[in-house]
Design a protein around this motif. Structure first.
Motif, PDB file in Angstrom:
ATOM      1  N   CYS A  21      69.329  82.844  34.973  1.00  0.00           N
ATOM      2  CA  CYS A  21      70.772  83.325  34.936  1.00  0.00           C
ATOM      3  C   CYS A  21      70.904  84.990  34.749  1.00  0.00           C
ATOM      4  O   CYS A  21      70.122  85.190  33.733  1.00  0.00           O
ATOM      5  CB  CYS A  21      71.453  82.505  33.563  1.00  0.00           C
ATOM      6  N   TYR A  22      71.637  85.545  35.212  1.00  0.00           N
ATOM      7  CA  TYR A  22      71.715  86.882  35.235  1.00  0.00           C
ATOM      8  C   TYR A  22      72.840  87.317  34.701  1.00  0.00           C
ATOM      9  O   TYR A  22      73.911  87.205  35.072  1.00  0.00           O
ATOM     10  CB  TYR A  22      71.530  87.730  36.463  1.00  0.00           C
ATOM     11  N   ASP A  25      77.368  88.616  34.903  1.00  0.00           N
ATOM     12  CA  ASP A  25      78.182  88.407  35.829  1.00  0.00           C
ATOM     13  C   ASP A  25      77.397  86.817  36.542  1.00  0.00           C
ATOM     14  O   ASP A  25      78.090  86.413  37.123  1.00  0.00           O
ATOM     15  CB  ASP A  25      78.440  89.283  36.939  1.00  0.00           C
ATOM     16  N   ASP A  26      76.130  87.190  36.455  1.00  0.00           N
ATOM     17  CA  ASP A  26      75.527  85.701  37.234  1.00  0.00           C
ATOM     18  C   ASP A  26      75.938  85.700  38.732  1.00  0.00           C
ATOM     19  O   ASP A  26      76.213  84.777  39.120  1.00  0.00           O
ATOM     20  CB  ASP A  26      75.606  84.504  36.496  1.00  0.00           C
ATOM     21  N   ILE A  27      75.949  86.785  39.451  1.00  0.00           N
ATOM     22  CA  ILE A  27      76.310  86.749  40.854  1.00  0.00           C
ATOM     23  C   ILE A  27      75.245  87.431  41.594  1.00  0.00           C
ATOM     24  O   ILE A  27      74.472  88.358  41.285  1.00  0.00           O
ATOM     25  CB  ILE A  27      77.777  87.304  41.127  1.00  0.00           C
ATOM     26  N   LEU A  28      75.255  87.042  43.006  1.00  0.00           N
ATOM     27  CA  LEU A  28      74.500  87.735  43.778  1.00  0.00           C
ATOM     28  C   LEU A  28      75.377  88.939  44.494  1.00  0.00           C
ATOM     29  O   LEU A  28      76.270  88.660  44.907  1.00  0.00           O
ATOM     30  CB  LEU A  28      74.063  86.670  44.895  1.00  0.00           C
ATOM     31  N   THR A  29      74.707  89.980  44.495  1.00  0.00           N
ATOM     32  CA  THR A  29      75.126  91.254  45.029  1.00  0.00           C
ATOM     33  C   THR A  29      74.841  91.530  46.415  1.00  0.00           C
ATOM     34  O   THR A  29      75.688  92.181  47.301  1.00  0.00           O
ATOM     35  CB  THR A  29      75.131  92.256  44.241  1.00  0.00           C
ATOM     36  N   SER A  44      70.765  91.116  42.483  1.00  0.00           N
ATOM     37  CA  SER A  44      71.744  90.673  41.204  1.00  0.00           C
ATOM     38  C   SER A  44      71.300  91.948  40.342  1.00  0.00           C
ATOM     39  O   SER A  44      71.492  93.104  40.498  1.00  0.00           O
ATOM     40  CB  SER A  44      71.481  89.429  40.787  1.00  0.00           C
TER      41      SER A  44
END
Length: 96
Positions: A21-22, A25-29, A44
């Motif tokens: 978990c990043y 934001d926990d999103i793929l950029t 990410s």
């Protein structure tokens, strides 16, 4: 989760699941394919790389939808046919 699809057959070739978990934001950029190393690079909060399975590694029986598959008891094999008229005979013991 990233899913890679074959656009010709509409089948899932590979699913990549990153359990980390990043925050925050926990999103793929970003995502890109590196052909020299055969890796998928995901961005990410850090950069991850995943080995991409080539088409040779993901084998399929037919290019078109399978219309039938029958087991032949006399020869102990499977005969399958697809909507494009392709007929395949499979050895039940080894899958060839």
């Amino acid at each position: 989760m990233v899913k890679i699809w074959d656009i010709r057959t509409y089948t899932n070739i590979q699913t990549i699941v990153d359990k980390a978990c990043y925050r925050p934001d926990d999103i793929l950029t970003s995502l890109t394919f590196e052909p020299e190393t055969n890796n998928i690079l995901l961005g990410s909060r850090k950069i991850n790389y995943w080995f991409f399975k080539t088409q040779e590694e993901s084998k399929t029986s037919h290019d078109a939808p399978v219309a039938f598959a029958l087991y032949n008891t006399a020869f102990e094999n499977v005969v399958s046919g697809s909507d494009d008229g392709f007929i395949a005979v499979w050895d039940i013991e080894n899958g060839r």
